[in-house]
Design a protein around this motif. Structure first.
Motif, mmCIF file in Angstrom:
data_model
loop_
_atom_site.group_PDB
_atom_site.id
_atom_site.type_symbol
_atom_site.label_atom_id
_atom_site.label_comp_id
_atom_site.label_asym_id
_atom_site.label_seq_id
_atom_site.Cartn_x
_atom_site.Cartn_y
_atom_site.Cartn_z
ATOM 1 N N PHE A 429 49.910 33.212 28.811
ATOM 2 C CA PHE A 429 48.420 32.944 28.350
ATOM 3 C C PHE A 429 47.741 34.259 28.740
ATOM 4 O O PHE A 429 46.764 34.608 28.086
ATOM 5 C CB PHE A 429 48.035 31.613 29.066
ATOM 6 C CG PHE A 429 48.186 30.447 28.200
ATOM 7 C CD1 PHE A 429 47.628 30.059 26.870
ATOM 8 C CD2 PHE A 429 49.399 29.690 28.427
ATOM 9 C CE1 PHE A 429 47.989 29.279 26.022
ATOM 10 C CE2 PHE A 429 49.751 28.541 27.890
ATOM 11 C CZ PHE A 429 49.004 28.209 26.562
ATOM 12 N N ARG A 430 48.265 34.791 29.921
ATOM 13 C CA ARG A 430 47.730 36.149 30.291
ATOM 14 C C ARG A 430 47.755 37.001 29.177
ATOM 15 O O ARG A 430 46.699 37.762 28.548
ATOM 16 C CB ARG A 430 48.229 36.837 31.436
ATOM 17 C CG ARG A 430 47.984 38.414 31.647
ATOM 18 C CD ARG A 430 48.728 38.634 32.946
ATOM 19 N NE ARG A 430 48.505 40.014 33.172
ATOM 20 C CZ ARG A 430 49.207 41.034 32.752
ATOM 21 N NH1 ARG A 430 50.452 40.914 32.158
ATOM 22 N NH2 ARG A 430 48.797 42.416 33.267
ATOM 23 N N VAL A 518 48.241 27.726 32.905
ATOM 24 C CA VAL A 518 47.061 28.299 31.945
ATOM 25 C C VAL A 518 45.453 28.293 32.662
ATOM 26 O O VAL A 518 44.917 29.296 32.472
ATOM 27 C CB VAL A 518 47.008 26.743 30.928
ATOM 28 C CG1 VAL A 518 45.880 27.140 29.706
ATOM 29 C CG2 VAL A 518 48.129 26.620 30.301
ATOM 30 N N ALA A 519 45.187 27.197 33.517
ATOM 31 C CA ALA A 519 44.060 27.379 34.016
ATOM 32 C C ALA A 519 43.877 28.586 35.154
ATOM 33 O O ALA A 519 42.983 29.130 34.734
ATOM 34 C CB ALA A 519 44.146 26.258 35.281
ATOM 35 N N LEU A 524 41.482 34.045 35.583
ATOM 36 C CA LEU A 524 41.582 35.475 35.563
ATOM 37 C C LEU A 524 41.118 36.416 34.714
ATOM 38 O O LEU A 524 40.574 37.303 34.795
ATOM 39 C CB LEU A 524 42.976 35.656 36.539
ATOM 40 C CG LEU A 524 43.323 35.317 37.683
ATOM 41 C CD1 LEU A 524 44.879 35.750 38.007
ATOM 42 C CD2 LEU A 524 42.363 36.119 38.731
ATOM 43 N N TYR A 525 41.617 35.939 33.578
ATOM 44 C CA TYR A 525 41.591 36.859 32.307
ATOM 45 C C TYR A 525 40.439 36.330 31.350
ATOM 46 O O TYR A 525 40.106 37.066 30.375
ATOM 47 C CB TYR A 525 42.673 37.013 31.476
ATOM 48 C CG TYR A 525 43.625 37.720 32.577
ATOM 49 C CD1 TYR A 525 43.576 39.036 32.506
ATOM 50 C CD2 TYR A 525 44.502 36.921 33.215
ATOM 51 C CE1 TYR A 525 44.406 39.592 33.288
ATOM 52 C CE2 TYR A 525 45.307 37.730 34.306
ATOM 53 C CZ TYR A 525 45.291 39.128 34.160
ATOM 54 O OH TYR A 525 46.122 39.892 35.060
ATOM 55 N N PRO A 532 41.400 40.284 38.387
ATOM 56 C CA PRO A 532 42.681 40.830 38.452
ATOM 57 C C PRO A 532 42.829 42.178 39.159
ATOM 58 O O PRO A 532 43.793 42.506 39.948
ATOM 59 C CB PRO A 532 42.923 40.869 36.941
ATOM 60 C CG PRO A 532 42.344 40.042 36.384
ATOM 61 C CD PRO A 532 41.089 39.684 37.221
ATOM 62 N N LYS A 533 41.833 43.030 38.765
ATOM 63 C CA LYS A 533 41.789 44.548 39.473
ATOM 64 C C LYS A 533 41.674 44.474 40.787
ATOM 65 O O LYS A 533 42.214 45.178 41.648
ATOM 66 C CB LYS A 533 40.624 45.111 38.739
ATOM 67 C CG LYS A 533 40.909 46.763 38.789
ATOM 68 C CD LYS A 533 39.773 47.254 37.937
ATOM 69 C CE LYS A 533 40.012 48.909 37.885
ATOM 70 N NZ LYS A 533 38.936 49.497 37.250
ATOM 71 N N ILE A 534 40.896 43.615 41.289
ATOM 72 C CA ILE A 534 40.401 43.473 42.779
ATOM 73 C C ILE A 534 41.673 42.905 43.295
ATOM 74 O O ILE A 534 42.166 43.431 44.506
ATOM 75 C CB ILE A 534 39.528 42.390 43.156
ATOM 76 C CG1 ILE A 534 38.022 43.149 42.475
ATOM 77 C CG2 ILE A 534 39.006 42.203 44.665
ATOM 78 C CD1 ILE A 534 37.092 41.964 42.492
#
Lengths: 626, 494
Positions: A429-430, A518-519, A524-525, A532-534
């Motif tokens: 899903f990402r 999925v959650a 995150l996205y 995600p970057k952090i």
């Protein structure tokens, strides 16, 4: 029937042919495959066995080309020829701009031919023949864009890593011949069930080892190479350098599953060795989890799917390891559909983005290419096991079988498989969210994105239908004794039968895993896109470790490639040039030269020198003999 | 019949001397016609050959030097016939390959080549030890000239090295031959196969032969003449060197060491296996680091011949037949590869791998053919290399698993250096102007490769007829090697 199929392709190889010829051939073979499938699997026809001609005869050693079609082969035929046909059609659109199309299509057809040889063979050497044939096709197709240095290197790497696997496979074949005196499946399997062969065998410094275990493990090394299992997996992600249809056909749907096919085909041997089955289970489970962790952080859209393939192959292997061969083949089939779908829709995305593969530059594409988005979503849902889609039936069957096997390794595999399922759903899903949702990250590319032509969309829709219904249609495979004589189970290995009676929570746990994944991906996205970057910066070490796929490439480079080069140079410069030539050959010549100089010096021509020498000699002689 | 096949090329030499005084084209034509005639004549040997018996066929015998028990005696069996055919098959191809690349002293070149063919065929047919020895040595002369006169810049060193290396080996062989006559009472090769030699004598005789044959094979560590000789030799010379001359050492093992000295042969198996394994792994690693096309293929030859010697000394049908077949295969494949190098050398006058790159763009046909031979060298199923290597490794596995395992690593390394070579030469971008100006192969060149390609695939898919020729002779050889000739005491020692 199969001979017609094989013969059909034999005729086309090597010809510079038009797309029409190859696709025509493919369609015919696909139709024949369906006919065969109905005859054998649906119509309950007998197993076909035919010898075509004898290949190698030396002493007692006899091998022939032959055909064996039972229900397992029939299933494989459908998968191989069906998907291959779709991908031929897809390639018309995808490769439209490429100047080397005839070469591309002839490679593809050659691949299909070798793959059909592989699945229809009735002995181990023919399996090996097809095995190497698909390896060559894979090498040629990965390196199809030979102008790219990286593509050439990837092709070489694929060939060499596979060769390492073949090393084990070949030794396994020698072992089978030594023990059973034949390479014919039927004869070997028949004898394996009896006591007519030595149970233990001396194996170099290991001493006496169990014959069957040894053979199975050697064969399994071959399977690990071809199916990119843990330790021999490094070639598969690099293989994505090839054109996308190739990735879909060879590196997702068919060739990489050859290892699974081989293990299932040789089930009468594997069933006799608990050790071998344990190894298969563990390697499969570790691969499933390992590849899923690496898939989490990749940015190349194709690499994500490649690691996902690796991981799904792991599932198939641990299914085979817990004696759930039918589940393995079932998953092989459904996986072929939805993974080909994923790759081809990724290809459509890449096509739309003008050959951009980095997901960080995509985003929001769902509005621009809705059809691709829809089929990609279907593929993703099928992969992650959304209820009543393909993966739901097959992956759950594998997990249930692992749970039901009641053995320690089975339970370990089940736990790892469950974890991998969460990760699978997350990275899948990402991928979807990064590519199709959110805001476009590269406005220019976004503006020029366009839906693909019909030759690309058509196969996508067919595969999407496959991903939707293959699981439902194929589910009889895992019930009862559908494969009949193709699979042998040792008494007590009832994981597959027991899998249907596991508790309800076990059946629905994979769905839970799906939801969690999925959650998380959504969180995150879509929701907190800065997170995600952090995370990556906070856990930089882990992030890099995963991004570089646990540093296996670096490790192998340091461990094998560089030493081999250094040793080679050492042998050449020191061994050949300095020692053998320097001291040996030229040294002797130089010594002869010096001796000659010395002797020349003695021929002084002065009589008194000779007289003096004679007196000395005489004295020595007298002393010695007196 | 056999004498006709053997000496027809020599007649060709005479014809060239008489007819083609200063006419290079005439010399070429005569050489080609004669070598083709020899080839077809040798094919008739095949049709008349009875593969159900192990006995020597087409026997010819006449008194030569009766005072010393030396007879002119010729004959072939299932082991030597394939080599005769290989020689007559490769020679016309070499002559065709030298059509344009040899421009100086064409007449002499052709003479040397035909003489070489004659002697080599003679070596494979000779059934008298002295005849064998004379031809064995005679063959060195034309080869020495081919390298030394028509070779590359460093040709004199290479030719000297080649000559002295092999000569040093042969001297010991002569001693062994004389010793055999002394004990066995005859120079006749078939008779000596039944002569009872004591174990100690066998050991010494074996060693005498061993050095000579090991240099020819070449086995590690007697191999260093080969890369130099190959690099300097003209294309035709390289082909015949790799294709046929290397086979004479292994042929010697088959014809003399194994049947005449079976006990010693078995006694020395560990040494042979050891040296062969070193050859396979060591030279494969060395090949990995080469910068010169021909040198790389030369080292790969050493590695491949390591497989052959393992096959021969595994003492079972699979290993022996695989070994013989692999020698034929190697003749075809290494011969083909050297011819391919010759094709590109004629165009670019360099063999340095780094100067190529992207050749596939300008020479697609050439690239395809090169790929086929690469795959055959790597031993891919469907090519002849696979059948030979597979049988050898199977035989080795039955004889000694450890040896088979180490030898099998050669498959991985072999793939590594061949693919590396292929990638460097053919793939990548075209950077140099020289490469861009290359032209694909012409008809003459294609005509050279057509028969080779047919054989590669034929043996790959249907090796039956080729293996059939040798079945009976190999069985007979196994029987001979299993008879323990030495007395009980010495057997205990073994």
């Amino acid at each position: 029937m199969g001979s017609i199929i094989a013969g059909l392709f034999g005729r086309y190889i090597g010809r510079a042919m038009s797309q029409a010829v190859t696709i025509g051939g493919m369609v015919i073979s696909a139709v024949l495959a369906i006919v065969v499938f109905f005859e054998i699997a649906v119509g309950d026809g007998p197993v076909i066995r035919e010898e075509i001609f004898s290949w190698i005869v030396a002493g007692d050693f006899k091998v022939h080309f032959g055909i064996l079609i039972d229900r397992m082969t029939a299933t494989m035929l459908i998968v191989v020829s069906g998907i291959s046909t779709l991908i031929h059609i897809y390639s018309i659109g995808y490769m439209a701009d490429d100047p080397h199309q005839p070469r591309f299509f002839s490679y593809l057809s050659f691949f299909t031919f070798a793959m059909l040889m592989l699945v229809t063979g009735d002995n181990f050497l023919q399996l090996f023949f097809g095995w190497e044939g698909v390896g060559l096709a894979s090498y040629l197709l990965i390196g199809f864009w030979y102008q790219k240095e990286s593509a050439c290197n990837a092709a070489m790497k694929a060939f060499l890593v596979n060769r390492v696997g073949d090393f084990g496979f070949a030794l396994g074949i020698f072992g089978i011949y030594m023990v059973f005196g034949t390479l014919d499946y039927a004869e070997v399997f028949q004898m394996a069930g009896t006591d007519q062969f030595p149970k233990t065998v001396d194996f170099i410094f290991f001493g006496a080892v169990d014959t069957i275990t040894l053979i199975c493990l050697l064969l399994f090394i071959g399977a690990m190479g071809k199916s990119a299992q843990f330790l021999l997996h490094t070639w598969l992600p690099d293989a994505m350098e090839g054109p996308t249809p190739v990735s879909a056909l060879i590196h997702a749907a068919t060739m990489v599953t050859a290892g699974v096919f081989m293990v299932c085909r040789t089930s009468p041997l594997f069933e006799l060795s608990e050790t071998a089955l344990t190894v298969v289970t563990l390697v499969g489970a570790v691969t499933a989890l390992f590849a899923a962790t690496v898939g989490l952080v990749q940015n190349d859209i194709k690499k994500v799917i490649a690691y996902s393939t690796c991981s799904q192959l792991g599932y198939m292997f641990f299914a085979a390891g817990v004696s759930a061969y039918s589940a393995a083949i079932f998953h092989l089939m459904t996986h072929a559909f939805f993974k080909a779908l994923l790759f081809l829709s990724a290809g459509a995305v890449i096509h739309a983005m003008h050959h951009e593969q980095d997901m960080r530059k995509m985003g929001g594409l769902r509005k621009k290419i809705p059809i691709t988005y829809a089929v990609m979503m279907i593929g993703t849902l099928a992969l992650t096991g959304f209820p009543y889609l393909a993966g739901f039936f097959s992956k759950d069957a594998i997990l249930e079988a692992a749970y039901a096997s009641q053995s320690t390794t089975g339970t370990i595999a089940w736990v790892m498989g469950m974890m991998a399922a969460v990760l699978t759903s997350f990275y899948s899903f990402r991928l979807v969210f990064m590519t199709f949702h959110g805001k476009p990250r590269d406005q220019h590319a976004y503006d020029h994105a366009h839906e693909a032509p019909w030759s690309i969309r058509g196969p996508l829709l067919v595969l999407a239908a496959g991903a939707l219904f293959a699981g439902w249609l194929g589910s009889p495979m895992v019930h009862g004794d559908w494969f009949q004589s193709a699979i042998m189970l040792a008494p007590g290995h009832t994981a597959m039968a027991d899998a249907h009676h596991v508790a309800l929570w076990v059946k629905w746990l994979p769905f839970g895993a799906f939801l969690i994944g999925v959650a998380l991906a959504w969180l995150l996205y879509i929701k907190l896109t800065t997170l995600p970057k952090i995370l990556a910066e906070t856990y930089l070490g882990i992030y890099k470790f995963l991004l570089n796929a646990w540093y296996f490439d670096k490790l192998y480079d340091k461990l094998f490639v560089e030493p081999a080069k250094a040793i080679g140079r050492g042998f050449w410069q020191t061994g050949d040039v300095t020692i053998i030539d320097g001291y040996g050959v030229n040294g002797i010549a130089a010594t002869c030269g010096r001796l000659a100089q010395w002797f020349k010096g003695m021929q002084t021509g002065y009589v008194y020198h000779y007289a003096f020498a004679m007196i000395i000699g005489l004295l020595v002689l007298v002393t010695v003999y007196s | 019949m056999l004498s006709l096949v053997t000496f027809l090329p020599l007649a060709g030499v005479l014809a060239i001397i008489i007819a083609a005084r200063n006419n290079a084209n005439m010399a070429r034509m005569i050489a080609l016609i004669v070598s083709l005639a020899t080839f077809f004549l040798s094919l008739s040997l095949l049709t008349g050959f009875d593969s159900t018996t192990a006995a020597f066929q087409f026997l010819e015998e006449s008194e030569w030097l009766p005072a010393y028990g030396i007879t002119y005696r010729m004959g072939v069996d299932g082991i030597s016939l394939p080599f005769v055919l290989l020689t007559t098959f490769l020679t016309p191809l070499c002559i065709l390959a030298s059509w344009e690349s040899v421009q100086k002293m064409v007449k002499e070149y052709m003479i040397a080549f035909l003489a070489l063919e004659s002697f080599v065929i003679g070596v494979f047919c000779a059934l008298d030890f002295i005849l064998f020895y004379i031809l064995w040595e005679a063959m060195l002369i034309p080869m020495f000239l081919l390298i030394g006169v028509w070779g590359g810049p460093n040709r004199v060193y290479a030719a000297m090295k080649f000559f002295l290396y092999t000569l040093a080996g042969s001297v010991l062989m002569l001693v062994a031959i004389i010793a055999m006559k002394y004990v066995g009472g005859t120079f006749s090769i078939p008779d000596l196969m039944n002569a009872p030699f004591g174990f100690n004598l066998q050991v010494w005789l074996f060693l005498g032969f061993f050095v000579s044959f090991a240099v020819k094979v070449p086995m590690w560590p007697f191999h260093t003449w080969l890369p130099d000789a190959h690099v300097e030799a003209p294309t035709g010379g390289s082909v015949i060197l790799a294709g046929v001359l290397l086979k004479m050492g292994a042929y010697g093992f088959l014809r003399f060491s194994i049947p005449m000295l079976p006990d010693a042969s078995r006694y020395f198996v560990p040494m042979i296996f050891g040296l062969s394994l070193v050859a396979i792994v060591y030279t494969a690693l060395v090949a990995l680091m080469q910068k010169d096309l021909k040198k790389l293929i030369a080292y790969s030859s050493v590695s491949h011949m390591g497989f052959v010697t393992i096959g021969l000394f595994s003492f079972n049908q699979q290993g022996l037949e695989g070994g013989i077949l692999q020698m034929i295969n190697h003749g075809i494949v290494a011969g083909g590869l050297f011819l391919l190098v010759g094709v590109i050398y004629d165009r670019m006058h360099t063999r340095e791998i780094a100067r190529f790159g992207g050749v596939v763009n300008v020479m697609p046909v050439y690239a395809v053919i090169f790929m086929l031979f690469t795959m055959a060298a790597v031993g891919l199923p469907g090519t002849n290399g696979f059948v030979g290597e597979f049988l050898i490794l199977l035989g080795a596995f039955l004889a000694n698993k450890g040896v088979a395992i180490v030898a099998t690593t050669g498959l991985v390394l072999g793939a590594a250096y061949m693919l590396w070579l292929y990638k460097k030469v053919f793939f990548g971008l075209m950077e140099s102007e020289e490469v861009k100006a290359l032209k694909d192969m012409n008809r003459r060149e294609l005509a050279i490769f057509a028969p080779l390609i047919i054989l590669v695939l034929w043996i790959g898919f249907y090796p039956g007829p080729f293996l059939e020729i040798m079945h009976s002779s190999v069985e007979q050889l196994l029987v001979q090697s299993n008879t323990i000739k030495a007395g009980i005491a010495s057997v205990a020692m073994y």
